[in-house]
Design a protein around this motif. Sequence first.
Motif, PDB file in Angstrom:
ATOM      1  N   SER A 217       0.827  -1.199   0.000  1.00 11.25           N
ATOM      2  CA  SER A 217       0.000   0.000   0.000  1.00 11.25           C
ATOM      3  C   SER A 217       0.863   1.251   0.000  1.00 11.25           C
ATOM      4  O   SER A 217       1.936   1.294   0.601  1.00 11.25           O
ATOM      5  N   PHE A 218       0.383   2.270  -0.683  1.00 12.41           N
ATOM      6  CA  PHE A 218       1.133   3.515  -0.764  1.00 12.41           C
ATOM      7  C   PHE A 218       1.308   4.140   0.612  1.00 12.41           C
ATOM      8  O   PHE A 218       2.332   4.768   0.900  1.00 12.41           O
ATOM      9  N   GLU A 219       0.295   4.014   1.459  1.00 10.37           N
ATOM     10  CA  GLU A 219       0.410   4.535   2.825  1.00 10.37           C
ATOM     11  C   GLU A 219       1.598   3.899   3.540  1.00 10.37           C
ATOM     12  O   GLU A 219       2.415   4.593   4.147  1.00 10.37           O
ATOM     13  N   TYR A 220       1.701   2.579   3.454  1.00  8.34           N
ATOM     14  CA  TYR A 220       2.811   1.881   4.093  1.00  8.34           C
ATOM     15  C   TYR A 220       4.149   2.312   3.512  1.00  8.34           C
ATOM     16  O   TYR A 220       5.112   2.592   4.253  1.00  8.34           O
ATOM     17  N   LEU A 221       4.248   2.380   2.199  1.00  5.95           N
ATOM     18  CA  LEU A 221       5.510   2.741   1.554  1.00  5.95           C
ATOM     19  C   LEU A 221       5.990   4.124   1.993  1.00  5.95           C
ATOM     20  O   LEU A 221       7.186   4.346   2.187  1.00  5.95           O
ATOM     21  N   ARG A 222       5.070   5.067   2.148  1.00  6.12           N
ATOM     22  CA  ARG A 222       5.448   6.432   2.526  1.00  6.12           C
ATOM     23  C   ARG A 222       5.766   6.527   4.017  1.00  6.12           C
ATOM     24  O   ARG A 222       6.742   7.158   4.413  1.00  6.12           O
ATOM     25  N   LEU A 223       4.944   5.920   4.863  1.00  2.00           N
ATOM     26  CA  LEU A 223       5.172   6.030   6.306  1.00  2.00           C
ATOM     27  C   LEU A 223       6.463   5.347   6.735  1.00  2.00           C
ATOM     28  O   LEU A 223       7.137   5.795   7.667  1.00  2.00           O
ATOM     29  N   TYR A 224       6.811   4.260   6.041  1.00  2.00           N
ATOM     30  CA  TYR A 224       8.003   3.501   6.422  1.00  2.00           C
ATOM     31  C   TYR A 224       9.168   3.726   5.469  1.00  2.00           C
ATOM     32  O   TYR A 224      10.208   3.079   5.607  1.00  2.00           O
ATOM     33  N   HIS A 225       9.010   4.638   4.525  1.00  2.00           N
ATOM     34  CA  HIS A 225      10.090   5.021   3.608  1.00  2.00           C
ATOM     35  C   HIS A 225      10.695   3.801   2.901  1.00  2.00           C
ATOM     36  O   HIS A 225      11.911   3.606   2.846  1.00  2.00           O
ATOM     37  N   LYS A 226       9.806   2.982   2.327  1.00  2.00           N
ATOM     38  CA  LYS A 226      10.236   1.797   1.600  1.00  2.00           C
ATOM     39  C   LYS A 226      10.283   2.077   0.100  1.00  2.00           C
ATOM     40  O   LYS A 226       9.553   2.920  -0.414  1.00  2.00           O
ATOM     41  N   GLU A 227      11.145   1.355  -0.585  1.00  2.00           N
ATOM     42  CA  GLU A 227      11.260   1.506  -2.040  1.00  2.00           C
ATOM     43  C   GLU A 227       9.974   1.059  -2.723  1.00  2.00           C
ATOM     44  O   GLU A 227       9.364   0.048  -2.337  1.00  2.00           O
ATOM     45  N   VAL A 228       9.570   1.818  -3.725  1.00  2.00           N
ATOM     46  CA  VAL A 228       8.366   1.478  -4.485  1.00  2.00           C
ATOM     47  C   VAL A 228       8.741   0.402  -5.501  1.00  2.00           C
ATOM     48  O   VAL A 228       9.319   0.692  -6.554  1.00  2.00           O
ATOM     49  N   LYS A 229       8.411  -0.822  -5.182  1.00  2.00           N
ATOM     50  CA  LYS A 229       8.712  -1.951  -6.058  1.00  2.00           C
ATOM     51  C   LYS A 229       7.859  -3.127  -5.618  1.00  2.00           C
ATOM     52  O   LYS A 229       7.150  -3.064  -4.602  1.00  2.00           O
ATOM     53  N   GLN A 230       7.914  -4.213  -6.382  1.00  2.00           N
ATOM     54  CA  GLN A 230       7.175  -5.401  -6.004  1.00  2.00           C
ATOM     55  C   GLN A 230       7.937  -6.172  -4.926  1.00  2.00           C
ATOM     56  O   GLN A 230       9.165  -6.228  -4.923  1.00  2.00           O
ATOM     57  N   TYR A 231       7.186  -6.738  -3.988  1.00  2.00           N
ATOM     58  CA  TYR A 231       7.740  -7.553  -2.919  1.00  2.00           C
ATOM     59  C   TYR A 231       7.039  -8.906  -2.930  1.00  2.00           C
ATOM     60  O   TYR A 231       5.864  -9.004  -3.292  1.00  2.00           O
ATOM     61  N   ASN A 232       7.757  -9.932  -2.526  1.00  2.00           N
ATOM     62  CA  ASN A 232       7.166 -11.265  -2.452  1.00  2.00           C
ATOM     63  C   ASN A 232       6.206 -11.335  -1.272  1.00  2.00           C
ATOM     64  O   ASN A 232       6.506 -10.861  -0.169  1.00  2.00           O
ATOM     65  N   ALA A 233       5.055 -11.929  -1.507  1.00  2.00           N
ATOM     66  CA  ALA A 233       4.046 -12.072  -0.462  1.00  2.00           C
ATOM     67  C   ALA A 233       3.342 -13.400  -0.648  1.00  2.00           C
ATOM     68  O   ALA A 233       3.410 -14.031  -1.712  1.00  2.00           O
ATOM     69  N   PHE A 234       2.670 -13.816   0.416  1.00  2.00           N
ATOM     70  CA  PHE A 234       1.811 -15.001   0.339  1.00  2.00           C
ATOM     71  C   PHE A 234       0.405 -14.561   0.677  1.00  2.00           C
ATOM     72  O   PHE A 234       0.151 -13.949   1.722  1.00  2.00           O
ATOM     73  N   ALA A 235      -0.531 -14.843  -0.229  1.00  2.00           N
ATOM     74  CA  ALA A 235      -1.917 -14.408  -0.061  1.00  2.00           C
ATOM     75  C   ALA A 235      -2.808 -15.622   0.157  1.00  2.00           C
ATOM     76  O   ALA A 235      -2.638 -16.666  -0.479  1.00  2.00           O
TER      77      ALA A 235
END
Length: 318
Positions: A217-235
């Motif tokens: 989520s964009f909120e998470y990326l901005r609040l935690y200053h993470k790189e905007v890219k795809q990350y591996n996840a399990f859904a």
Amino acid sequence: MKEIPPQMNYHHFLAFSIFLLAVSSCTNSKTKNSSKITSTNNEVHQTAPPRVNSEQFKKHWYDGKAEITSYNLLQERYGEIRQGTAVTIFVTEDFLPKEHVKATNFSEKNTSVLKLNQMKNFNTGIYPYAIMTSTFNPVSSKAHAIKVSNSVQEWCGQVYMQLNNRSEFEVKSHSYFEGDADQIFNVPKTWLENELWNLIRISPEELPTGDVSVIPSFEYLRLYHKEVKQYNAFASIKQGDSITTYTLNYKDLQRQLIVYFNSVFPYEIEKWEEVNSANQNDTLNLKTTAVKIKRMRRAYWNENKNKHSFLQDSLGLK
């Protein structure tokens, strides 16, 4: 010139024209066409596999109203839990497929989208936070979201990020933080965490499961200053008689999102939970939660007078 309200699409234009003069709605500024925009890049969603919407879906989402839900929010920030409120607004509207903005005028070329505006408000000590994310999913095609935008305001400053779905995902980011600053870049297409909320409401059977690549989520990326890219996840998805849960686990980010929604149409979202580790040494794993207060369906864009203020009380937001 009168504007088409956000819930309208071409199916309702003829009926809408009858009472157009009696209805006022949200207004948008005009957007000029960019010389860099091409038809191929901006209508990629139109080449995606089509989605057939049921009559039940059309009757519900094109009834001239938006769904507004308020939530009691317990938001983790700076290693502590903050009390606040969250609001989700789901509504259909006509979208311009090239400019990626709400259509002011009727056209058969307009694209019908389901829009989610999600807002959070909470305080951190002396100063407040205001967060808003807008996501626009095409209703009649199985393409990725056409557009996602996010803004975060607090007393230190503000940040804004926008993604447009063209030949690639085009991202523009503006921030007062040195590491983020002003950026324009592209990222390969993959699942967007933000678009999954709309997909729950449109067609939950299309939700991705198993090992997936996701842009958080964009909120998470901005609040935690993470790189905007795809990350591996399990859904994973677990359907119950009344409530279905959809879970995303990002092992590398130490992030988990769980969305709880009704198992039958129109799949209203009852609550959600997030667990984020602020850094590698964070073992607190404090949980952000949002639990429904009140839900209503209203043409809110016509309820902007002082006499309508009581509706804030009805939503439990005062």
